[in-house]
Design a protein around this motif. Structure first.
Motif, PDB file in Angstrom:
ATOM      1  N   SER A   1       0.655  24.689  23.352  1.00  0.00           N
ATOM      2  CA  SER A   1       1.465  25.912  23.340  1.00  0.00           C
ATOM      3  C   SER A   1       2.755  25.662  22.558  1.00  0.00           C
ATOM      4  O   SER A   1       3.492  24.715  22.833  1.00  0.00           O
ATOM      5  N   LEU A   2       2.951  26.480  21.557  1.00  0.00           N
ATOM      6  CA  LEU A   2       4.120  26.337  20.686  1.00  0.00           C
ATOM      7  C   LEU A   2       5.074  27.493  20.924  1.00  0.00           C
ATOM      8  O   LEU A   2       4.644  28.626  21.155  1.00  0.00           O
ATOM      9  N   ARG A   3       6.349  27.208  20.810  1.00  0.00           N
ATOM     10  CA  ARG A   3       7.351  28.265  20.939  1.00  0.00           C
ATOM     11  C   ARG A   3       8.168  28.315  19.646  1.00  0.00           C
ATOM     12  O   ARG A   3       8.796  27.318  19.256  1.00  0.00           O
ATOM     13  N   ILE A   4       8.121  29.452  18.982  1.00  0.00           N
ATOM     14  CA  ILE A   4       8.875  29.648  17.740  1.00  0.00           C
ATOM     15  C   ILE A   4      10.041  30.588  18.047  1.00  0.00           C
ATOM     16  O   ILE A   4       9.852  31.646  18.649  1.00  0.00           O
ATOM     17  N   GLN A   5      11.212  30.176  17.612  1.00  0.00           N
ATOM     18  CA  GLN A   5      12.414  30.949  17.936  1.00  0.00           C
ATOM     19  C   GLN A   5      13.044  31.541  16.678  1.00  0.00           C
ATOM     20  O   GLN A   5      13.322  30.821  15.720  1.00  0.00           O
ATOM     21  N   ILE A   6      13.265  32.853  16.736  1.00  0.00           N
ATOM     22  CA  ILE A   6      14.025  33.512  15.666  1.00  0.00           C
ATOM     23  C   ILE A   6      15.498  33.424  16.063  1.00  0.00           C
ATOM     24  O   ILE A   6      15.854  33.786  17.185  1.00  0.00           O
ATOM     25  N   ILE A   7      16.333  32.921  15.155  1.00  0.00           N
ATOM     26  CA  ILE A   7      17.776  32.869  15.430  1.00  0.00           C
ATOM     27  C   ILE A   7      18.455  33.916  14.545  1.00  0.00           C
ATOM     28  O   ILE A   7      18.354  33.848  13.308  1.00  0.00           O
TER      29      ILE A   7
ATOM     30  N   ASP B   1       7.617  42.680  14.853  1.00  0.00           N
ATOM     31  CA  ASP B   1       6.411  43.500  14.713  1.00  0.00           C
ATOM     32  C   ASP B   1       5.240  42.661  14.202  1.00  0.00           C
ATOM     33  O   ASP B   1       4.110  42.802  14.666  1.00  0.00           O
ATOM     34  N   ARG B   2       5.515  41.768  13.262  1.00  0.00           N
ATOM     35  CA  ARG B   2       4.433  40.984  12.650  1.00  0.00           C
ATOM     36  C   ARG B   2       4.052  39.740  13.465  1.00  0.00           C
ATOM     37  O   ARG B   2       2.920  39.286  13.373  1.00  0.00           O
ATOM     38  N   LEU B   3       4.985  39.191  14.221  1.00  0.00           N
ATOM     39  CA  LEU B   3       4.740  37.866  14.810  1.00  0.00           C
ATOM     40  C   LEU B   3       4.557  37.847  16.322  1.00  0.00           C
ATOM     41  O   LEU B   3       4.038  36.877  16.871  1.00  0.00           O
ATOM     42  N   ASP B   4       4.984  38.916  16.995  1.00  0.00           N
ATOM     43  CA  ASP B   4       4.864  38.905  18.449  1.00  0.00           C
ATOM     44  C   ASP B   4       3.403  39.112  18.830  1.00  0.00           C
ATOM     45  O   ASP B   4       2.706  39.895  18.194  1.00  0.00           O
ATOM     46  N   GLY B   5       2.956  38.360  19.833  1.00  0.00           N
ATOM     47  CA  GLY B   5       1.586  38.559  20.316  1.00  0.00           C
ATOM     48  C   GLY B   5       0.544  37.746  19.563  1.00  0.00           C
ATOM     49  O   GLY B   5      -0.654  37.900  19.813  1.00  0.00           O
TER      50      GLY B   5
ATOM     51  N   ASP C   1      -1.226  31.798  18.221  1.00  0.00           N
ATOM     52  CA  ASP C   1      -0.894  30.400  17.914  1.00  0.00           C
ATOM     53  C   ASP C   1       0.519  29.996  18.338  1.00  0.00           C
ATOM     54  O   ASP C   1       0.871  28.826  18.268  1.00  0.00           O
ATOM     55  N   PHE C   2       1.344  30.972  18.759  1.00  0.00           N
ATOM     56  CA  PHE C   2       2.645  30.594  19.318  1.00  0.00           C
ATOM     57  C   PHE C   2       3.230  31.755  20.116  1.00  0.00           C
ATOM     58  O   PHE C   2       2.827  32.906  19.971  1.00  0.00           O
TER      59      PHE C   2
ATOM     60  N   VAL D   1       5.014  31.310   7.763  1.00  0.00           N
ATOM     61  CA  VAL D   1       4.702  31.052   9.173  1.00  0.00           C
ATOM     62  C   VAL D   1       3.599  30.000   9.317  1.00  0.00           C
ATOM     63  O   VAL D   1       3.663  29.157  10.212  1.00  0.00           O
ATOM     64  N   SER D   2       2.606  30.023   8.408  1.00  0.00           N
ATOM     65  CA  SER D   2       1.561  28.983   8.529  1.00  0.00           C
ATOM     66  C   SER D   2       2.183  27.607   8.341  1.00  0.00           C
ATOM     67  O   SER D   2       1.818  26.653   9.026  1.00  0.00           O
ATOM     68  N   GLU D   3       3.108  27.520   7.385  1.00  0.00           N
ATOM     69  CA  GLU D   3       3.770  26.233   7.161  1.00  0.00           C
ATOM     70  C   GLU D   3       4.587  25.840   8.404  1.00  0.00           C
ATOM     71  O   GLU D   3       4.558  24.688   8.864  1.00  0.00           O
ATOM     72  N   LEU D   4       5.276  26.808   8.985  1.00  0.00           N
ATOM     73  CA  LEU D   4       6.113  26.530  10.164  1.00  0.00           C
ATOM     74  C   LEU D   4       5.267  26.093  11.359  1.00  0.00           C
ATOM     75  O   LEU D   4       5.629  25.160  12.081  1.00  0.00           O
TER      76      LEU D   4
END
Ligand SMILES: Cc1cc2nc3c(=O)[nH]c(=O)nc-3n(C[C@H](O)[C@H](O)[C@H](O)COP(=O)(O)O)c2cc1C
Length: 195
Positions: A2-8, A27-31, A34-35, A178-181
């Motif tokens: 489980s990965l957690r990505i944070q927008i700052i 809108d694009r990344l929530d849900g 993969d994280f 995002v794939s790179e991240l």
């Protein structure tokens, strides 16, 4: 894993443009499966100009007060970051630098990607941030998203009617970033967990 990505969100000023790219990112990344996405708004962590008695690289997580501890724990909870940055006088906002200076180990050995906006798509702010993240022993990543005035202007005009579709032309670029991240976040999480 489980990965957690944070927008700052770097800008804290009233009426900031930042909310528009962030609405598109959420809108694009929530849900995604993969994280888990976390949005950290620095407005929720108002701190004075850096005043910790000890450099955080030495005091580590021995926080001087609860306000710093809250920010530190929040940064600590993430495996990778997307810094959303404006450009003020060819640099990233002081609000972002001030928040970063309060921590150190929380960022170590984690990747950061960048979404910038401005006359040059925030490119100069992002380049500065890349240098700063190296000092934090982070991995600054290559594939940033740059929002240029051709997209900023209609988004500003749309005001209340802003819709994430206005940034649709950046979707492929975002996916590449995002794939790179995700790759770096999971690789470095494995490495951190292994000690
Ligand atoms: C103090 C200040 C300096 C600025 N300097 C730059 C700059 O160097 N390059 C640029 O592209 N835009 C610059 N701008 C314009 C910003 O890109 C624009 O105001 C943007 O909306 C700021 O982000 P924010 O609204 O999320 O804070 C500057 C704006 C301010 C307020």
């Amino acid at each position: 894993m489980s990965l957690r990505i944070q927008i700052i969100i770097g800008s804290t000023r009233p009426g900031r443009f930042a909310d528009k790219p962030v609405a598109w990112l959420v809108d694009r990344l929530d849900g995604r499966d993969d994280f888990e996405l976390d949005v950290l708004d620095l407005r929720d962590h108002p701190l004075p100009l850096f005043d910790s008695p000890m450099p955080p690289a030495r005091s580590l997580r021995d926080y001087p007060n609860e306000a710093v501890a809250e920010l530190g724990r929040r940064f600590d909870s993430a495996d990778g970051y997307i810094a959303v940055t404006s450009e003020y006088n060819h640099g990233y906002p002081a609000s972002l630098k001030n928040a970063m200076d309060y921590v150190f180990p929380e960022f170590n050995k984690k990747p950061m990607s960048f979404v910038g906006y401005g006359n040059a798509g925030g490119a100069r702010a992002i380049e500065q941030l890349r240098l700063v993240t190296v000092e934090f022993e982070m991995a600054p990543l290559r594939h940033a998203v740059h929002i240029l005035p051709d997209l900023m202007r209609p988004a500003m005009m749309a005001a209340e009617e802003f819709t994430p579709a206005l940034f649709e032309s950046l979707d492929d670029r975002l996916e590449m970033m995002v794939s790179e991240l995700v790759w770096w976040s999971s690789a470095l999480k494995v490495a951190r967990d292994a000690g």
